[in-house]
Design a protein around this motif. Structure first.
Motif, PDB file in Angstrom:
ATOM      1  N   PHE A 157      -8.338  19.375  42.741  1.00  0.00           N
ATOM      2  CA  PHE A 157      -7.367  20.241  42.065  1.00  0.00           C
ATOM      3  C   PHE A 157      -5.942  19.759  42.311  1.00  0.00           C
ATOM      4  O   PHE A 157      -5.101  19.798  41.412  1.00  0.00           O
ATOM      5  N   GLY A 158      -5.659  19.305  43.531  1.00  0.00           N
ATOM      6  CA  GLY A 158      -4.328  18.816  43.856  1.00  0.00           C
ATOM      7  C   GLY A 158      -3.957  17.577  43.059  1.00  0.00           C
ATOM      8  O   GLY A 158      -2.845  17.469  42.528  1.00  0.00           O
ATOM      9  N   VAL A 159      -4.877  16.630  42.956  1.00  0.00           N
ATOM     10  CA  VAL A 159      -4.608  15.407  42.192  1.00  0.00           C
ATOM     11  C   VAL A 159      -4.454  15.728  40.706  1.00  0.00           C
ATOM     12  O   VAL A 159      -3.569  15.185  40.031  1.00  0.00           O
ATOM     13  N   LEU A 160      -5.275  16.633  40.194  1.00  0.00           N
ATOM     14  CA  LEU A 160      -5.137  17.043  38.788  1.00  0.00           C
ATOM     15  C   LEU A 160      -3.796  17.732  38.534  1.00  0.00           C
ATOM     16  O   LEU A 160      -3.198  17.572  37.469  1.00  0.00           O
ATOM     17  N   THR A 161      -3.311  18.491  39.508  1.00  0.00           N
ATOM     18  CA  THR A 161      -2.000  19.127  39.379  1.00  0.00           C
ATOM     19  C   THR A 161      -0.911  18.069  39.245  1.00  0.00           C
ATOM     20  O   THR A 161       0.028  18.225  38.449  1.00  0.00           O
ATOM     21  N   ILE A 162      -1.034  16.998  39.989  1.00  0.00           N
ATOM     22  CA  ILE A 162      -0.056  15.905  39.893  1.00  0.00           C
ATOM     23  C   ILE A 162      -0.099  15.277  38.499  1.00  0.00           C
ATOM     24  O   ILE A 162       0.945  14.983  37.911  1.00  0.00           O
ATOM     25  N   TYR A 163      -1.294  15.116  37.957  1.00  0.00           N
ATOM     26  CA  TYR A 163      -1.411  14.565  36.606  1.00  0.00           C
ATOM     27  C   TYR A 163      -0.750  15.490  35.583  1.00  0.00           C
ATOM     28  O   TYR A 163      -0.019  15.038  34.697  1.00  0.00           O
ATOM     29  N   PHE A 164      -0.979  16.789  35.696  1.00  0.00           N
ATOM     30  CA  PHE A 164      -0.356  17.716  34.746  1.00  0.00           C
ATOM     31  C   PHE A 164       1.158  17.794  34.950  1.00  0.00           C
ATOM     32  O   PHE A 164       1.897  18.022  33.998  1.00  0.00           O
ATOM     33  N   THR A 165       1.616  17.575  36.171  1.00  0.00           N
ATOM     34  CA  THR A 165       3.053  17.497  36.407  1.00  0.00           C
ATOM     35  C   THR A 165       3.641  16.302  35.665  1.00  0.00           C
ATOM     36  O   THR A 165       4.720  16.391  35.069  1.00  0.00           O
ATOM     37  N   TYR A 166       2.920  15.197  35.693  1.00  0.00           N
ATOM     38  CA  TYR A 166       3.323  14.012  34.919  1.00  0.00           C
ATOM     39  C   TYR A 166       3.405  14.355  33.427  1.00  0.00           C
ATOM     40  O   TYR A 166       4.390  14.015  32.749  1.00  0.00           O
ATOM     41  N   LEU A 167       2.380  15.031  32.917  1.00  0.00           N
ATOM     42  CA  LEU A 167       2.374  15.389  31.496  1.00  0.00           C
ATOM     43  C   LEU A 167       3.521  16.334  31.142  1.00  0.00           C
ATOM     44  O   LEU A 167       4.117  16.223  30.062  1.00  0.00           O
ATOM     45  N   ILE A 168       3.843  17.244  32.042  1.00  0.00           N
ATOM     46  CA  ILE A 168       4.949  18.180  31.809  1.00  0.00           C
ATOM     47  C   ILE A 168       6.269  17.421  31.737  1.00  0.00           C
ATOM     48  O   ILE A 168       7.069  17.623  30.815  1.00  0.00           O
ATOM     49  N   GLY A 169       6.522  16.549  32.707  1.00  0.00           N
ATOM     50  CA  GLY A 169       7.755  15.757  32.699  1.00  0.00           C
ATOM     51  C   GLY A 169       7.857  14.871  31.471  1.00  0.00           C
ATOM     52  O   GLY A 169       8.924  14.731  30.877  1.00  0.00           O
ATOM     53  N   LYS A 170       6.748  14.281  31.088  1.00  0.00           N
ATOM     54  CA  LYS A 170       6.706  13.420  29.909  1.00  0.00           C
ATOM     55  C   LYS A 170       7.013  14.216  28.650  1.00  0.00           C
ATOM     56  O   LYS A 170       7.755  13.772  27.781  1.00  0.00           O
ATOM     57  N   LYS A 171       6.448  15.416  28.561  1.00  0.00           N
ATOM     58  CA  LYS A 171       6.675  16.263  27.382  1.00  0.00           C
ATOM     59  C   LYS A 171       8.096  16.820  27.369  1.00  0.00           C
ATOM     60  O   LYS A 171       8.702  16.971  26.307  1.00  0.00           O
ATOM     61  N   LEU A 172       8.655  17.110  28.525  1.00  0.00           N
ATOM     62  CA  LEU A 172      10.015  17.645  28.591  1.00  0.00           C
ATOM     63  C   LEU A 172      11.066  16.613  28.193  1.00  0.00           C
ATOM     64  O   LEU A 172      12.016  16.925  27.476  1.00  0.00           O
ATOM     65  N   ARG A 173      10.880  15.395  28.703  1.00  0.00           N
ATOM     66  CA  ARG A 173      11.941  14.415  28.483  1.00  0.00           C
ATOM     67  C   ARG A 173      11.437  13.003  28.199  1.00  0.00           C
ATOM     68  O   ARG A 173      11.736  12.438  27.181  1.00  0.00           O
ATOM     69  N   SER A 174      10.713  12.420  29.193  1.00  0.00           N
ATOM     70  CA  SER A 174      10.304  11.028  29.023  1.00  0.00           C
ATOM     71  C   SER A 174       9.191  10.703  30.010  1.00  0.00           C
ATOM     72  O   SER A 174       8.928  11.449  30.958  1.00  0.00           O
ATOM     73  N   GLU A 175       8.578   9.559  29.800  1.00  0.00           N
ATOM     74  CA  GLU A 175       7.531   9.124  30.718  1.00  0.00           C
ATOM     75  C   GLU A 175       8.100   8.859  32.107  1.00  0.00           C
ATOM     76  O   GLU A 175       7.455   9.137  33.115  1.00  0.00           O
ATOM     77  N   SER A 176       9.310   8.352  32.170  1.00  0.00           N
ATOM     78  CA  SER A 176       9.897   8.086  33.494  1.00  0.00           C
ATOM     79  C   SER A 176      10.126   9.381  34.267  1.00  0.00           C
ATOM     80  O   SER A 176       9.929   9.425  35.486  1.00  0.00           O
ATOM     81  N   LEU A 177      10.533  10.451  33.587  1.00  0.00           N
ATOM     82  CA  LEU A 177      10.669  11.747  34.265  1.00  0.00           C
ATOM     83  C   LEU A 177       9.301  12.242  34.723  1.00  0.00           C
ATOM     84  O   LEU A 177       9.165  12.767  35.837  1.00  0.00           O
ATOM     85  N   GLY A 178       8.290  12.056  33.894  1.00  0.00           N
ATOM     86  CA  GLY A 178       6.935  12.448  34.272  1.00  0.00           C
ATOM     87  C   GLY A 178       6.452  11.699  35.496  1.00  0.00           C
ATOM     88  O   GLY A 178       5.869  12.286  36.417  1.00  0.00           O
ATOM     89  N   LEU A 179       6.702  10.392  35.528  1.00  0.00           N
ATOM     90  CA  LEU A 179       6.290   9.581  36.675  1.00  0.00           C
ATOM     91  C   LEU A 179       7.036   9.973  37.944  1.00  0.00           C
ATOM     92  O   LEU A 179       6.445  10.085  39.023  1.00  0.00           O
ATOM     93  N   LEU A 180       8.333  10.196  37.822  1.00  0.00           N
ATOM     94  CA  LEU A 180       9.119  10.604  38.983  1.00  0.00           C
ATOM     95  C   LEU A 180       8.643  11.959  39.503  1.00  0.00           C
ATOM     96  O   LEU A 180       8.465  12.144  40.712  1.00  0.00           O
ATOM     97  N   SER A 181       8.413  12.900  38.605  1.00  0.00           N
ATOM     98  CA  SER A 181       7.945  14.226  39.003  1.00  0.00           C
ATOM     99  C   SER A 181       6.584  14.142  39.687  1.00  0.00           C
ATOM    100  O   SER A 181       6.354  14.770  40.723  1.00  0.00           O
ATOM    101  N   ALA A 182       5.691  13.362  39.097  1.00  0.00           N
ATOM    102  CA  ALA A 182       4.358  13.207  39.682  1.00  0.00           C
ATOM    103  C   ALA A 182       4.432  12.538  41.048  1.00  0.00           C
ATOM    104  O   ALA A 182       3.749  12.958  41.990  1.00  0.00           O
ATOM    105  N   PHE A 183       5.267  11.522  41.176  1.00  0.00           N
ATOM    106  CA  PHE A 183       5.413  10.832  42.457  1.00  0.00           C
ATOM    107  C   PHE A 183       5.956  11.767  43.533  1.00  0.00           C
ATOM    108  O   PHE A 183       5.464  11.786  44.667  1.00  0.00           O
ATOM    109  N   LEU A 184       6.982  12.548  43.177  1.00  0.00           N
ATOM    110  CA  LEU A 184       7.561  13.470  44.165  1.00  0.00           C
ATOM    111  C   LEU A 184       6.549  14.519  44.616  1.00  0.00           C
ATOM    112  O   LEU A 184       6.503  14.883  45.799  1.00  0.00           O
TER     113      LEU A 184
END
Length: 164
Positions: free
Chosen positions: A79-106
């Motif tokens: 569940f934790g790893v899937l949450t990180i993936y959805f965080t990536y998708l949220i950042g990507k949808k909000l602004r860009s793939e780089s924001l999604g990657l940064l959000s997921a990494f953090l």
């Protein structure tokens, strides 16, 4: 690149996964062994102040996988790893793939998220359900096609995992 972040998050969540169960985890695991499925959802759930969805998942998981410190914590890791993936998708949808990657990494390296992703409790399930709901809300706001079944299931998972 998201795969590298997800692999890192998985590795970080698997470190020290075999530590002894603490009181609430142990009580839930013992209950999953001592109650029937119906008893787990009706009798045991009344004694805990969390909704019964995680108890249901734990009961089913322990029947198929078994009971030890690592086995009972694996659903939370997933569940934790899937949450990180959805965080990536949220950042990507909000602004860009780089924001999604940064959000997921953090989130992947966040000590508190790692901690809760290693507990045999409902916390990472609740975080996953909320992240799915936020992603679906963004799809709705942007006028994209929304799968209503997915929305209903994610809302059920929120209501079934945490009252907050």
């Amino acid at each position: 690149m998201i795969w590298a972040v997800l692999i890192l998050s998985l590795v970080l969540r698997l470190i020290s996964l075999n530590q002894s169960l603490w009181l609430d985890e142990a009580i839930n695991v013992l209950a999953s062994q001592n109650y029937s499925l119906l008893g787990m959802l009706t009798e045991y759930a009344k004694a805990d102040f969390h909704p019964p969805l995680h108890f249901l998942i734990l009961w089913i998981w322990t029947k198929f996988i078994g009971v030890n410190e690592i086995a009972v914590r694996i659903p939370s890791v997933i569940f934790g790893v899937l949450t990180i993936y959805f965080t990536y998708l949220i950042g990507k949808k909000l602004r860009s793939e780089s924001l999604g990657l940064l959000s997921a990494f953090l989130l992947a390296i966040n000590p508190l998220h790692i901690y809760y992703s290693q507990e045999a409790r409902m916390y990472s399930l609740a975080a996953l359900a909320v992240s799915i709901n936020v992603f679906l809300l963004l799809k709705f706001v942007k006028g994209e096609k929304l799968n209503l079944v997915f929305l209903v299931v994610s809302n059920f998972f929120i209501l079934g995992s945490d009252y907050v």
